[in-house]
Scaffold this active site. Structure first.
Site, PDB file in Angstrom:
ATOM      1  N   ASP A  49       0.869  -1.183   0.000  1.00 54.57           N
ATOM      2  CA  ASP A  49       0.000   0.000   0.000  1.00 54.57           C
ATOM      3  C   ASP A  49       0.903   1.229   0.000  1.00 54.57           C
ATOM      4  OD1 ASP A  49      -2.391   1.530   0.182  1.00 54.57           O
ATOM      5  OD2 ASP A  49      -2.065   1.780   2.330  1.00 54.57           O
ATOM      6  N   GLU A 133      -2.431  -1.918  -5.585  1.00 53.15           N
ATOM      7  CA  GLU A 133      -3.747  -1.352  -5.872  1.00 53.15           C
ATOM      8  C   GLU A 133      -3.652  -0.439  -7.083  1.00 53.15           C
ATOM      9  OE1 GLU A 133      -7.274   0.920  -3.314  1.00 53.15           O
ATOM     10  OE2 GLU A 133      -5.195   1.014  -2.655  1.00 53.15           O
ATOM     11  N   CYS A 186     -11.686  -5.187   8.062  1.00 50.60           N
ATOM     12  CA  CYS A 186     -10.816  -5.872   9.018  1.00 50.60           C
ATOM     13  C   CYS A 186     -10.241  -7.113   8.352  1.00 50.60           C
ATOM     14  CB  CYS A 186     -11.606  -6.250  10.272  1.00 50.60           C
ATOM     15  SG  CYS A 186     -10.691  -7.305  11.431  1.00 50.60           S
ATOM     16  N   CYS A 189     -11.500 -10.575  10.557  1.00 50.40           N
ATOM     17  CA  CYS A 189     -12.861 -11.132  10.524  1.00 50.40           C
ATOM     18  C   CYS A 189     -13.676 -10.666   9.319  1.00 50.40           C
ATOM     19  CB  CYS A 189     -13.605 -10.780  11.813  1.00 50.40           C
ATOM     20  SG  CYS A 189     -14.007  -9.015  11.978  1.00 50.40           S
ATOM     21  N   CYS A 205     -11.450  -2.947  15.464  1.00 46.04           N
ATOM     22  CA  CYS A 205     -12.598  -3.605  14.845  1.00 46.04           C
ATOM     23  C   CYS A 205     -13.707  -3.799  15.879  1.00 46.04           C
ATOM     24  CB  CYS A 205     -12.179  -4.952  14.263  1.00 46.04           C
ATOM     25  SG  CYS A 205     -13.556  -5.878  13.544  1.00 46.04           S
ATOM     26  N   CYS A 208     -14.365  -8.063  16.101  1.00 49.38           N
ATOM     27  CA  CYS A 208     -13.425  -9.000  16.738  1.00 49.38           C
ATOM     28  C   CYS A 208     -12.457  -8.310  17.691  1.00 49.38           C
ATOM     29  CB  CYS A 208     -12.643  -9.769  15.669  1.00 49.38           C
ATOM     30  SG  CYS A 208     -11.528  -8.741  14.685  1.00 49.38           S
ATOM     31  N   ASP A 215      -2.678   1.567   7.569  1.00 52.55           N
ATOM     32  CA  ASP A 215      -1.934   1.269   6.350  1.00 52.55           C
ATOM     33  C   ASP A 215      -1.514  -0.196   6.268  1.00 52.55           C
ATOM     34  OD1 ASP A 215      -2.104   3.946   5.517  1.00 52.55           O
ATOM     35  OD2 ASP A 215      -0.357   4.499   6.709  1.00 52.55           O
TER      36      ASP A 215
END
Length: 235
Positions: A49, A133, A186, A189, A205, A208, A215
């Site tokens: 990323d 990406e 996340c 999960c 999150c 979870c 990042d």
């Protein structure tokens, strides 16, 4: 002549920089076949990323600092450009002032290129597949608040380098769509947190209770989405 070559000479292009340096770029057909694409799996794939605060963040948790060469030289560049604007047009002093500005721009460009080549070569040599990406860089540059920082970080040049170096070395580049919510999901999960904004660098999150670095979580998801598209199961 700093580099020897073997093969059939195709073209030779001579160029001159703004600082008066001459370069010759030689295209040679060495007759060698491209290497076969190497096998990759979950363990030999890395997700990347990119950002402005940190140049790149990997799915392994590594953060590569953004050297910000243009920003660090901006003060000196402003001084030289101000001196240039005050010189009389057609004078020798104006030529000298313009050369000083060109030399600083050339230094910034060389520093950036050196950093990008070393970073891209390291990533290519250590992994069989690289997941990234797809970014609309030209669209991002329309944001005047971030345009200078985006230009300085040179994502397009970096992606171009890892693409052709991967091609040379039989490595694989995996791309995910630019609209994939890699930041807001996340990676543990799969909960989709729609409340995250650009200023949120860390989040927990609600499902979870896993604490995420924004990042690193995005880099892990980029790798995860890319491998899912290849029908490879994450273990």
């Amino acid at each position: 002549l700093h580099r020897k070559f073997e093969g059939k000479l195709k073209t030779a292009t001579v160029s001159k920089t703004a600082t008066g340096k001459f370069y010759i770029s030689i295209l040679v057909d060495d007759g060698k076949e491209k290497p076969d694409t190497q096998y990759f799996d979950d363990n030999s794939t890395i997700g990347i990323d990119v950002g402005i605060k940190d140049f790149a963040i990997t799915s392994d948790g590594e953060k590569i600092d953004n050297p910000k060469y243009l920003r660090n030289s901006m003060q000196r560049l402003k001084v030289l450009q101000k001196r240039l604007s005050k010189k009389q047009k057609g004078s020798k002093n104006r030529v000298k002032a313009r050369l000083a500005v060109s030399k600083l721009h050339e230094k910034i460009s060389n520093q950036r290129a050196d950093f990008l080549h070393k970073t891209s070569s390291k990533i290519i040599s250590e992994n069989q597949a690289i997941a990234v990406e797809s970014l609309n860089v030209s669209g991002m540059l329309k944001n005047h608040c971030l345009a200078q920082s985006i230009s300085d970080v040179s994502w397009s040049m970096f992606f171009n380098q890892i693409e052709y170096k991967a091609d040379w070395n039989g490595k694989t580049i995996l791309r995910i769509g630019r609209f994939e919510p890699s930041t807001k999901i996340c990676n543990v999960c799969g909960f989709h947190n729609k409340e995250i904004t650009l200023k949120d660098r860390e989040w927990q999150c609600p499902s979870c209770k896993t604490h995420h670095d924004r990042d690193i979580n995005a880099a892990i998801n980029i790798k995860k989405f890319a491998l899912q598209n290849q029908n490879l199961i994450i273990t």
